[in-house]
Enzyme design. Structure first.
Site, short mmCIF file in Angstrom:
data_model
loop_
_atom_site.label_atom_id
_atom_site.label_comp_id
_atom_site.label_asym_id
_atom_site.label_seq_id
_atom_site.Cartn_x
_atom_site.Cartn_y
_atom_site.Cartn_z
N GLU A 157 -15.33 -20.52 116.69
CA GLU A 157 -15.05 -20.85 118.08
C GLU A 157 -13.93 -20.02 118.72
O GLU A 157 -13.93 -19.82 119.93
CB GLU A 157 -14.68 -22.34 118.19
N SER A 204 -26.01 -86.61 106.82
CA SER A 204 -25.25 -87.18 105.71
C SER A 204 -24.06 -86.35 105.28
O SER A 204 -23.35 -86.73 104.34
CB SER A 204 -26.17 -87.40 104.51
#
Length: 757
Positions: free
Chosen positions: A176, A450
């Protein structure tokens, strides 16, 4: 002529000076924004959320399969030696493992090379890989399980320049910006070269921007291709180079560069790019993987290795060729790297918040102490209690059982909790638990059936002068009247009445009628106080049906109640977050353990004995189908009217899970607690290693032989005698005559009578 020439020169000088002055003024106007942004908080970094670190020590309940689940979560690689950081190898029951060092609020953990030997579902030994010295405790780093971000927010994992492999730095520069360390922000030769190439091609084929210009464009400016924007970019690049060192600019570039898209969020920086594409930290990337990322800088979408693997491979190989040509790597290494697969992780799912229901719980916790903008921008580290192996087992169990039931619209929710400290280990918020949405584990409040009964029986056992496990209760029909005067007649699940039953059996068989009769003797307020002591939320108005689970609660609330029961009466507020640190690792908050003795040890012990009978021979005895040996396990089933909700809350010595099944529209599902929710629990625990209950009787509790029919003292050789724990000083005063003539009923075996076979 000379005079005109002098005037022209003077004009040009004046124009130049004015231009320089205007340029200086323009640059001056840009300086505050440039410096503020670069020196202040450069990025809004989302908080990263971590699971708990996995502790490794001899004797830990952990199987090889569970360890592999944890290693997979961390992105560890299986190799032939297991000697590279973040890798492992296996030979039968022996693992070679090289961990990564990490910082944690509990302290620094060094990188280690370990030899782990397993024996069944237990870690038998932990030693150094080379010296074979015993290691008392080692820890695997916590896996990243999500982040807290705003919609469409950028995401990144910040890295320092010294954390970036040198080969990656050099590869980026050679591709780059080869003159990066020579120019001052602009490269005239680069611009000229690009202009010539573009002229020859008749279109834009090459850019002349330096890394500094690219950083400026990404950092401050839009992507508009206008002369004004390009001019501003050039000025800001010069300013950036004037005020800051090259290494600072390079480090900012490595963290800013755009490398892809994850849903609505941009993937920025090489640190996150490494994890997103390869599932591993930046410093563990191979040469080929480094080259792939560098190649993507030119066009993250065009060279996306998931969407365009061939294109990405060609680009990667070009980068490797340049690396070899410029002496960064030898030619043979480049050729070897070119022969490698791309190595992209298949699903790209790491760190995307795969556990939305758990993340929901974490987010609610943090909102108590942190502003939303801090959570999504300050780069905080949130250290949670999630156990990936427990979560994974829960998800698979939900998947498997829902598929087996095959009922359309059937939903599930599950919460797993550490018995000892109340840490939430797993949360499943629905059948489609992979996606965020309505979190049934936290927000769906349903009748619990329950599951409330242990509170009724515990309230009785806290009155040792009146009740004990062997106390005989009436199971004759009973009719009560509610506040409106309407009659209410509770029924047992099978419609039968047994005349009389011992207290422990009424609970293990989940009988409604004896439970209602018992609560009438105790009084609803006494039951409600016990329910509150366990951590339950008491309804504003109490009706008799409260003792049969008519009140509505979430799965998380039930996990809190059963944590108190499982922890021998010590109530610990459930927590999903251990600590929060800032982006530098400094501790901001710690959420320590807070425990309170809510139930006395003796009563708690008696209740646990009864809940173990639920699994041994009561409504949860079907767990044997999944676990075989069920000793050392306790739990309670729950089913609501018309089979609309199925519940199971069960625990071992170290782990508790509560499971709910039902439908969002409250239609019947045709499943009981033991037939629907309990199998999910059984399948989850089948996949886990756990410690069984092995509680010794506390002071003040002794075992006694009790006659099953009468609740009186008996002897070990007497027919119908059962050994039960009793609180000292409250054993039955009367005894049965052991040597009596057995009647017709007695001629059947004891358990035949218990189970009415």
């Amino acid at each position: 002529m000379k005079r005109w020439g002098a005037r022209l020169l003077g004009l040009l000088v004046t124009v130049a000076l004015v231009a320089v002055g205007l340029l200086a003024l323009y640059a001056k106007s840009l300086e505050p924004e440039l410096r503020q942004h670069f020196e202040g908080g450069r990025w809004a970094v989302p908080a990263r959320v971590y699971a708990r670190p996995l502790e490794l020590y001899a004797g830990k309940a952990l199987s090889p399969v569970e360890l592999q689940v944890e290693l997979e979560e961390l992105g560890y690689r299986q190799t032939t030696s297991g000697r590279q950081p973040g890798s492992w190898s296996r030979n039968g029951a022996v693992f070679h493992l090289s961990t990564r060092g990490f910082a944690h609020p509990d302290g620094e953990e060094p990188a280690r090379s370990l030899r782990l030997a397993f024996d069944g579902g237990q870690l038998a030994s932990v030693t150094g890989l080379d010296d074979r010295e015993r290691v008392g405790l080692a820890r695997l780093e916590p896996a990243v399980v999500g982040s807290l971000h705003a919609p469409h927010q950028e995401d990144r994992l910040l890295v320092r320049l010294e954390q970036v492999p040198e080969t990656l730095v050099r590869a980026l520069l050679v591709v780059e910006d080869r003159k990066f360390f020579d120019h001052h922000g602009l490269s005239l030769t680069g611009i000229a070269r690009a202009a010539l190439a573009n002229l020859r091609a008749g279109r834009v084929v090459q850019g002349g921007s330096t890394l500094t210009q690219q950083l400026v464009k990404n950092f401050y400016l839009s992507a508009d291709q206008t002369l004004r924007r390009k001019f501003t970019e050039a000025v800001m690049a010069l300013l950036l180079e004037h005020y800051y060192e090259k290494d600072e600019i390079l480090e900012a570039y490595f963290n800013e560069v755009f490398l892809g898209q994850r849903g609505g969020r941009g993937v920025h920086g090489f640190g996150l790019g490494a994890e997103f594409y390869f599932g591993r930290p930046l410093d563990e990337l191979s040469l080929a993987q480094q080259a792939t990322l560098v190649g993507m800088v030119r066009g993250p979408s065009h060279y996306n290795p998931r969407r365009h693997p061939e294109r990405a491979r060609e680009r990667r190989n070009l980068v490797l060729t340049l690396m070899a040509r410029h002496g960064i790597i030898p030619g043979d290494e480049a050729r070897e790297a070119m022969a490698e697969d791309l190595g992209v992780v298949a699903d790209g799912q790491r760190h995307q918040g795969r556990y939305p229901a758990f993340m929901d719980l974490v987010r609610r916790h943090l909102q108590r102490d942190y502003r939303r903008e801090d959570l999504i921008s300050e780069g905080l580290h949130v250290h949670t209690t999630l156990a990936p192996r427990v979560q994974r087992a829960a998800e698979r169990a939900v998947d498997s059982r829902l598929a087996a039931f095959g009922a359309e619209g059937l939903q599930a929710a599950l919460v797993s909790v550490s018995v000892e400290d109340g840490e939430v280990k797993a949360v499943v918020g629905g059948a489609d638990y992979r996606y965020a949405g309505f979190n049934r584990a936290l927000d769906a409040r349903r009748p619990i059936g329950s599951l409330v009964k242990p509170a009724v029986y515990l309230a009785a056992l806290r009155e040792p002068g009146q009740y004990a496990l062997g106390t005989v209760l009436s199971d004759e029909p009973v009719t009560l009247r509610d506040r409106e005067g309407e009659p209410w007649t509770p029924r047992n699940y099978d419609g039968d009445h047994r005349g009389e039953v011992p207290l422990w059996e009424a609970l293990s068989d989940s009988l409604n009628v004896p439970t209602v009769r018992l609560s009438q003797g105790l009084g609803l307020r006494r039951v409600a106080r016990t329910w509150a002591d366990l951590g339950g939320r008491v309804p504003n108005t109490l009706y008799p049906s409260f003792v049969l689970g008519a009140s509505e609660h979430s799965v998380l609330e039930m996990a809190q109640v059963y944590q108190t029961i499982a922890a021998e009466g010590f109530r610990t507020p459930l927590r999903a977050v251990r600590a929060v640190t800032d982006s530098d690792g400094e501790l901001l908050s710690r959420y320590p353990l807070a425990t309170e003795q809510a139930v006395d040890p003796a009563s708690s012990y008696l209740l646990q004995h009864a809940l173990e009978q639920v699994v041994a021979r009561g409504t949860a005895r079907g767990l044997r189908s999944w676990l075989g040996d069920t000793h050392g396990l306790a739990g309670k089933t729950g089913t609501t009217d018309d089979y609309r909700d199925a519940w199971y809350a069960g625990y071992s010595g170290d782990l508790l899970s509560v499971v709910w099944l039902g439908r969002d529209d409250n239609q019947p599902i045709g499943l009981t607690g033991s037939g629907g929710a309990m199998p999910v629990w059984g399948e989850q625990f089948q996949a886990l290693s756990f410690r069984r209950l092995n509680r010794l009787p506390p002071a003040g509790v002794e075992e006694a032989w009790i006659d099953y029919r009468t609740g009186r003292r008996s002897g070990p050789d007497c027919d119908g005698a059962v050994a039960l724990p009793y609180i000292s000083g409250h054993l039955p005063a009367e005894s049965v005559v052991c040597a009596r003539e057995p009647d017709d009923d007695d001629r059947r075996g004891f358990w035949d009578r218990v189970f009415r076979r």
